[in-house]
Design a protein around this motif. Structure first.
Motif, short mmCIF file in Angstrom:
data_model
loop_
_atom_site.label_atom_id
_atom_site.label_comp_id
_atom_site.label_asym_id
_atom_site.label_seq_id
_atom_site.Cartn_x
_atom_site.Cartn_y
_atom_site.Cartn_z
N UNK B 11 1.06 -1.39 -0.09
CA UNK B 11 -0.35 -0.35 -0.20
C UNK B 11 0.61 1.10 -0.12
N UNK B 20 3.04 0.25 2.93
CA UNK B 20 3.50 -0.97 3.77
C UNK B 20 4.35 -1.68 2.52
N UNK B 53 6.70 -3.21 11.93
CA UNK B 53 7.70 -3.83 11.23
C UNK B 53 6.47 -5.56 12.17
N UNK B 54 6.59 -6.81 11.39
CA UNK B 54 5.91 -7.60 12.06
C UNK B 54 6.11 -8.70 10.77
N UNK B 56 3.51 -10.68 11.10
CA UNK B 56 1.95 -11.05 10.43
C UNK B 56 1.38 -9.10 9.77
N UNK B 57 0.81 -9.47 8.29
CA UNK B 57 0.03 -8.09 7.96
C UNK B 57 -1.00 -8.06 9.28
N UNK B 58 -1.25 -8.72 9.56
CA UNK B 58 -2.80 -8.45 9.94
C UNK B 58 -2.82 -7.96 11.48
N UNK B 59 -1.27 -8.02 11.57
CA UNK B 59 -0.20 -7.48 12.95
C UNK B 59 -0.66 -5.64 12.92
N UNK B 60 -0.27 -5.50 11.15
CA UNK B 60 0.29 -4.28 11.35
C UNK B 60 -1.70 -2.76 10.93
N UNK B 61 -1.99 -3.54 11.20
CA UNK B 61 -3.90 -3.46 11.47
C UNK B 61 -4.27 -2.04 12.43
N UNK B 62 -3.65 -3.12 13.76
CA UNK B 62 -3.74 -2.38 15.05
C UNK B 62 -2.01 -2.07 15.65
N UNK B 63 -2.11 -0.58 16.21
CA UNK B 63 -1.25 -0.36 16.87
C UNK B 63 -1.09 -0.05 18.19
N UNK B 64 -0.95 -0.34 19.08
CA UNK B 64 -1.42 0.00 20.37
C UNK B 64 -0.93 1.83 20.49
N UNK B 65 0.52 1.60 20.50
CA UNK B 65 1.57 2.72 21.14
C UNK B 65 0.62 4.29 19.62
#
Lengths: 365, 69
Positions: B11, B20, B53-54, B56-65
């Motif tokens: 993206x 991404x 970075x991850x 897992x692509x799905x992990x990039x959809x949510x970042x608590x930071x």
């Protein structure tokens, strides 16, 4: 360049993706237990293919997610006071997590619903506090980070005990620790939530989770068979392919690139079907497992009436800077702090549960 | 890196000037190093900042930071 240096360049950070299959109505199904065990959740999202309008019962479940609180500059010793323990810890499920602290750099605190207070601190703070803890599993040969666990509901932690007095002295006088803390309290009692009045002398805000809805048209969705976790060529996709596809959807990645494309070769796994529309919902905030369990149950009930969709997904992201992931397993932040899980619920109520963690995590239960 | 190590631009968002990228796991360090060292593009100064970075692509959809309250 020496050989060890070349090896380090190609080193892959450790990560784990575990998948289990079950049936939501089986008496020994562990789907709810996995949700309960994952205390700190910052984002819950679900995707329902072939759905343009959310059923009312799901709308009201989401609206009923309740409030959480942000208390600014709260001293940790207030969480070990017996007024707090008697008012909240012993009368329901109390969750607390420091806000805006980085687990790989700062001191962090968390309170689990079982009454355990976990402090993840650097070496200097640990030595100043003088409380018993253990070195972090991910600290390396030289321990630079420590975890201290205090059981607030332990019988030996009563108000006049030596243990309680020492902890209070350490946190109040020896090395006061102050944080902005996210708090949530789930109780079944009839009384109104008293969190606001208890912390009225502090700067406290009551917050509602942020909810967004959207619809995607003409979405390519993988074909799945609940009995085939590894997929079957020409018939169904695997759990890994589904997990990556879901990441592509939530990150708005184009799904129909060609392998010869200059920019991206990612495309929807085969076999797939195009659904006319799909409903997406995202809830962000400090979300407790009790609410996620209610949502999960309602999503299972979605298939109580005939539906076009064959499956739907529920994805939950944990806090990257939480000191624990599932249960009391230590969680850290290496190149990322991912700890997330995803349910795929099928029409027949079979489910897949995928749990993903990064380098500084134990294997999920 | 782009020639010797295939990189997908999954993206790109013009508004935030963020993208991404996807690369094979064993190429993470080389790609990250290349981005860090890239200081010029077509004679214009530039800098790349890796936000998340991850594997897992799905992990990039949510970042608590990124959770701002």
């Amino acid at each position: 360049m020496s050989v060890p240096s070349l090896k380090r360049i190609r080193q892959v950070p450790r990560h784990l993706l575990v998948c289990e299959k079950g049936h939501a109505r089986h008496p020994r199904s562990r789907h709810a237990a996995h949700v309960w065990d994952h205390a700190y959740n910052c984002r819950v999202s679900f995707l329902i293919p072939e759905c343009g309008l959310l059923p009312e019962v799901l709308k009201s479940t989401i609206a009923d997610f309740g409030e959480y609180y942000l208390v600014r500059n709260l001293s940790v010793h207030e969480l070990v006071s017996h007024e707090f323990i008697d008012a909240f810890v012993k009368k329901g499920s109390c969750y607390a997590l420091t806000y805006n602290t980085k687990i790989d750099q700062d001191n962090t605190a968390a309170l689990l619903p079982n009454g355990k207070l976990i402090l993840s601190v650097d070496k200097d703070t640990y030595e100043e506090l003088g409380l018993q803890g253990r070195p972090s599993q991910y600290s390396g040969k030289k321990a630079m980070r420590y975890a201290i666990t205090i059981d607030l509901t332990d019988s030996s932690f009563h108000p006049d005990s030596k243990k309680h007095n020492r902890v209070l002295w350490a946190l109040k006088d020896k090395k006061p620790l102050e944080f902005d803390i996210l708090l949530a309290w789930y109780h079944t009692g009839a009384e109104e939530s008293t969190v606001m009045s208890y912390f009225s002398k502090h700067q406290i805000q009551a917050l509602k989770p942020k909810i967004t809805f959207s619809t995607i048209r003409d979405l390519q969705c993988p074909v799945l068979d609940s009995n085939e976790l590894e997929g079957k060529p020409e018939e169904s996709c695997s759990t890994e392919e589904l997990f990556e596809w879901l990441g592509a959807v939530w990150n708005q990645v184009s799904l129909d690139n060609k392998s010869s494309s200059f920019l991206s070769t990612y495309c929807c796994p085969q076999p797939n079907t195009v659904v006319e529309k799909a409903f997406l919902c995202t809830i962000t905030g400090f979300i407790i497992p009790e609410k996620i369990t209610q949502l999960l149950e309602q999503l299972c009930c979605y298939f109580g009436e005939p539906k076009l969709a064959y499956w739907l997904t529920l994805t939950v992201h944990g806090f990257a800077d939480s000191p624990v992931s599932w249960r009391e397993s230590e969680h850290g932040f290496h190149k990322g702090g991912e700890n997330l899980y995803n349910f795929v619920i099928f029409r027949n109520l079979d489910y897949w549960l995928q749990m993903a963690v990064g380098s500084y995590d134990d294997c999920p239960p | 890196v782009g020639a010797a190590l295939p990189v997908d631009v999954l993206t790109y968002e013009e508004k935030t000037v963020s993208a991404i990228l996807r690369v094979i796991s064993s190429g993470l360090v080389r790609l990250w190093s290349a981005l860090t060292l890239l200081g010029f593009y077509q004679n214009r100064r530039c800098a790349f900042r890796v936000l998340q970075t991850s594997p897992f692509l799905l992990a990039l959809a949510g970042n608590s930071r990124d959770l701002v309250l």
